[in-house]
Design an enzyme around this catalytic site. Structure first.
Site, PDB file in Angstrom:
ATOM      1  N   GLY A  41       0.801  -1.230   0.000  1.00  0.00           N
ATOM      2  CA  GLY A  41       0.000   0.000   0.000  1.00  0.00           C
ATOM      3  C   GLY A  41       0.827   1.269   0.000  1.00  0.00           C
ATOM      4  O   GLY A  41       0.283   2.361  -0.094  1.00  0.00           O
ATOM      5  N   CYS A  42       2.162   1.142   0.118  1.00  0.00           N
ATOM      6  CA  CYS A  42       2.983   2.351   0.147  1.00  0.00           C
ATOM      7  C   CYS A  42       3.335   2.794  -1.264  1.00  0.00           C
ATOM      8  O   CYS A  42       3.651   1.963  -2.113  1.00  0.00           O
ATOM      9  CB  CYS A  42       4.293   2.095   0.899  1.00  0.00           C
ATOM     10  SG  CYS A  42       4.025   1.807   2.625  1.00  0.00           S
ATOM     11  N   GLN A  43       3.334   4.099  -1.479  1.00  0.00           N
ATOM     12  CA  GLN A  43       3.735   4.632  -2.776  1.00  0.00           C
ATOM     13  C   GLN A  43       5.229   4.371  -2.996  1.00  0.00           C
ATOM     14  O   GLN A  43       5.651   3.968  -4.062  1.00  0.00           O
ATOM     15  CB  GLN A  43       3.449   6.132  -2.809  1.00  0.00           C
ATOM     16  CG  GLN A  43       3.606   6.715  -4.190  1.00  0.00           C
ATOM     17  CD  GLN A  43       3.549   8.215  -4.158  1.00  0.00           C
ATOM     18  OE1 GLN A  43       4.143   8.850  -3.286  1.00  0.00           O
ATOM     19  NE2 GLN A  43       2.855   8.792  -5.109  1.00  0.00           N
TER      20      GLN A  43
END
Lengths: 420, 140
Positions: B51-53
């Protein structure tokens, strides 16, 4: 600063002159993403809703007739702006992305057959790539890509080789939204036509530039959005040569495009109305017309000359800062310049500059293939317009110098040097 | 105030002293270089925080009743934040770590200019730390 430029900045773009964010004066340099609407565009749209709003084509009453006339007037303006043979060749859409999706859908349904070939380039924005990928997947055609050289130019030799395979269509941008590369469209169109391929131009980044008219360019299709020429979002066009538009079946159907119906037999209106199902974005089209008049009044040659001088200055200034790597070195750049500051991530650079008031874009700018080709995962893009100034570029360069100094002091090996 | 909260207050105090946002980001860059270097096998899908950019990897374990973790990122600013998270949580008793409220990173001074996707990404890191601390605490 040019005198005309200073005057119009103050008079017509109050946001550019006065915007503040978190206590900093905003320096807006994200015009490849969207431009600020000029005051005449805003007035026109306000006037439309205050005095003119009614649906087009279907009413015999005064307001509907006026709204229809206003929309057709904009169609005429667009046709003159792009040098089309007739306003019938101009289809209103919500913008470049919809125009290309629309065209690709129509091509898949009416033209492409299994085993056919479509060409796009490694330089394309995803909006001029994914619709063609989808059209090919639906029709059984193949999509091949024209490579980009290390300088950020299209490889025309390889294009020549790919054209020997007799593709049905070549999809190509007029100006790269990442590198600012100005493609030699006339030469490309001649090569493609000699091989029997239609040419579809994504002109989203090119319309403030002195692009030759579509007729003299010889392209078969051209798309652009109003919001890249100081107009509103949600409004754009697809240009198509009459013979092409007449041949293609409308991919979208609905109200406003039927001339007669004896169920289940349906006859569509002539072009362009057969492609305009549903109620158009009338206020957006009104604003689009005002934007074209505004750009025409300033003069595209004058705009182009000034914007090119800004990009050249930015390239010269930024390339002189150790630690900044500019992507590509095309012979001609317009509108955009992208760079990296390794090993800092592009997002972090844009974030730190944002803290200083600079509005820049970071990421892949919807051009994943091009970034892969240039050997970087992401970049920071600056894209000035005619309301920007050389001083703003200078302020950006100074901020980048401060950022690099801070990063070095913090022990980040920017410019390959660790001073921690 | 417990030690975890006290550490977070200390971080916020430091950032408050840096009035200029550029100075705060520069401080995060400096903190990034203090993040202990991670073993090569950390950068595997097994330890990736989803979910992290930006890419973030995190490995947590229990050691003598304490919560331990190592973390890394491909981004300097996130590395700086990870270093601060280590200061707050690494080595704390499992019971404390599993019940800790991590709030310092949500402060406007730190995340004010971050876009929503990055804010969300950092919240996933904090949530993963909390979840791992609770799991390890249960297994003790």
């Amino acid at each position: 600063m040019h005198d005309w430029q200073a005057l119009i900045r103050k008079r017509d773009f109050p946001m550019i002159e006065n915007a503040q964010c978190r206590g900093k004066t905003v320096v807006y340099l994200d015009n490849a993403a969207t431009t600020q609407a000029s005051r005449p565009v805003i007035w026109t749209m306000e006037n439309y809703y205050m005095r003119q709003h009614a649906n087009v084509h279907r009413g015999v009453y005064c307001m509907s007739e006026e709204a229809t006339a206003a929309m057709e007037e904009t169609r005429q303006l667009v046709a003159e702006f792009i040098g089309a043979a007739s306003p019938d060749e101009v289809v209103f859409t919500s913008g470049t992305t919809q125009s290309i999706n629309f065209l690709a859908e129509a091509f898949a349904a009416s033209v492409l057959k299994p085993g056919d070939l479509v060409l796009a380039t490694e330089m394309e924005h995803n909006s001029n790539l994914l619709p063609w990928l989808s059209a090919c997947s639906r029709s059984g055609a193949e999509l091949a890509l024209v490579p980009v050289t290390a300088d950020g130019e299209l490889d025309l030799e390889e294009l020549g080789r790919l054209l020997e395979k007799k593709p049905k269509l070549l999809a190509v941008c007029a100006v790269s939204n990442v590198l600012g590369t100005v493609n030699p469209l006339r030469e490309i169109a001649e090569m493609a036509h000699a091989a029997g391929a239609a040419v579809a131009v994504d002109a989203a980044q090119a319309m403030r530039h002195g692009l030759p008219g579509v007729c003299s360019l010889g392209c078969d299709f051209l798309s652009f959005s109003a919001h890249k020429i100081m107009g509103p979002t949600g409004s754009g066009i697809l240009y198509g040569k009459r013979e092409w538009l007449e041949r293609l079946a409308p991919p979208h159907t609905g109200g406003g495009m039927v001339s007669s119906m004896q169920w289940p037999e349906i006859n569509y209106e002539d072009i362009p109305l057969k492609f305009e199902a549903g109620t158009p974005n009338l206020a957006g089209i009104a604003g689009f017309g005002a934007a074209i008049e505004y750009i025409q009044a300033l003069g595209r040659e004058r705009i182009s000359e000034y914007e090119v001088s800004l990009i050249k200055y930015a390239e010269k200034r930024l390339s002189g800062i150790p630690g900044i790597q500019i992507l590509g070195s095309p012979a001609q750049r317009f509108g955009a310049l992208s760079f990296t500051v390794p090993p800092l991530q592009a997002y972090d650079v844009a974030l730190m500059l944002s803290a200083e008031g600079f509005a820049l874009r970071s990421g892949r700018h919807c051009a994943n293939l091009l970034h892969e080709k240039m050997g970087v995962s992401a970049s920071v893009r600056l894209s000035p317009a005619f309301y920007n100034t050389k001083n703003e570029i200078e302020l950006l360069a100074a901020a980048l110098e401060r950022l690099l100094a801070a990063a070095k002091k913090a022990g980040v090996p920017v410019g390959g040097v660790k001073n921690g | 105030m417990d030690e975890i909260a006290a550490e977070q207050e200390q971080i916020l105090k430091e950032f408050r002293e840096l009035e200029d946002p550029m100075a705060r980001y520069s401080y995060l860059l400096a903190l990034a270089s203090l993040l202990p270097s991670s073993p090569d096998d950390l950068k595997s899908p097994d330890y990736a925080v989803k979910g992290c950019q930006s890419s973030v990897w995190l490995k947590a374990w229990a050691e003598d009743g304490r919560f331990r973790f190592i973390a890394d990122s491909d981004t300097y600013i996130i590395k700086g934040l990870l270093y601060l998270l280590m200061n707050v949580l690494d080595g704390r008793p499992l019971a404390e770590a599993s019940g800790a409220e991590l709030y310092f990173w949500r402060d406007e001074m730190l995340l004010g200019s971050f876009d929503d996707s990055r804010k969300k990404g950092i919240s996933y890191v904090a949530a993963t730390l909390r979840t791992r601390a609770r799991e390890l605490s249960k297994n003790e």
